[in-house]
Design an enzyme around this catalytic site. Sequence first.
Site: not given
Ligand code: 13P
Length: 259
Positions: A12, A14, A99, A101, A171, A177, A215
């Site tokens: 992903n 982002k 997601h 976010e 997640e 992150g 992560s």
């Molecule tokens: P990270 O791997 O950067 O922690 O992000 C995970 C994520 O949100 C994947 O959709």
Amino acid sequence: MANQRAKLVVGNWKLHGRLADNRVLLQAVSSGADDLPDDVRVGVCVPCPYLAQAQTLLESGRVAWGVQDISAYTHGAYTGEVAAEMAAEFGASFAIVGHSERRAYHCESADLVAIKAERALEAGLTPIVCVGETLEEREAGKTEQIVGGQLDAVLARLSVESAARIVVAYEPVWAIGTGKSATAQQAQDVHAFLRARLAAKGDDVADVSLLYGGSVKPENAEELFSQPDIDGGLIGGASLKDKDFLAICGAAVAATAAR
Ligand code: 13P
């Protein structure tokens, strides 16, 4: 008993990427993925403007591509939205929906996420339905209530046949992150809970791919992917580095071989 489901590793990106950087990354991932066995599937979810580039660079290889969100609408006066069918026209296979976010920054409700999952399926895309709790919710002992509710909203909207075609990504918000992954046991516990929830919908739904995200790195991927109910990963930051992403795909191979 170890499961026989194929592993799936999806990047992903982002809000990252530029044409020149994408080309280097996609070419490296595509050529690295050529060496992977068939039972490890790989995908990347790119920002919509780069769908055509992903299609051009990936269509002759074994890496699938997709988007990070889709509209709950098929067409109409919805400025800024991208319909699932539009992504499908560019050969997309996946659409991430729900997601954390988007739930947090765009106020997406569980019902909206369920509609998006349905739109994705109608367009022939596989929705990757994200669920996850915040740290506050975990510490209050509400993890199952939160992720169960998020999943149930989607399952309630879909037929058994449709539900069997989704992918679910657990997640935990506190692991995204932050560099602080859930432990393999913490992730497995939630995956086992989600698996039971899926199985309650129907026998065919029990084998939906359950990805872990938050992560994931080359150093922790194999242990996570070796858990009985973890079928791969949804990878954020590490999917932007070809070597790290391919190492995580390699961990999926190792976890498969070990079972
Ligand atoms: P990270 O791997 O950067 O922690 O992000 C995970 C994520 O949100 C994947 O959709």
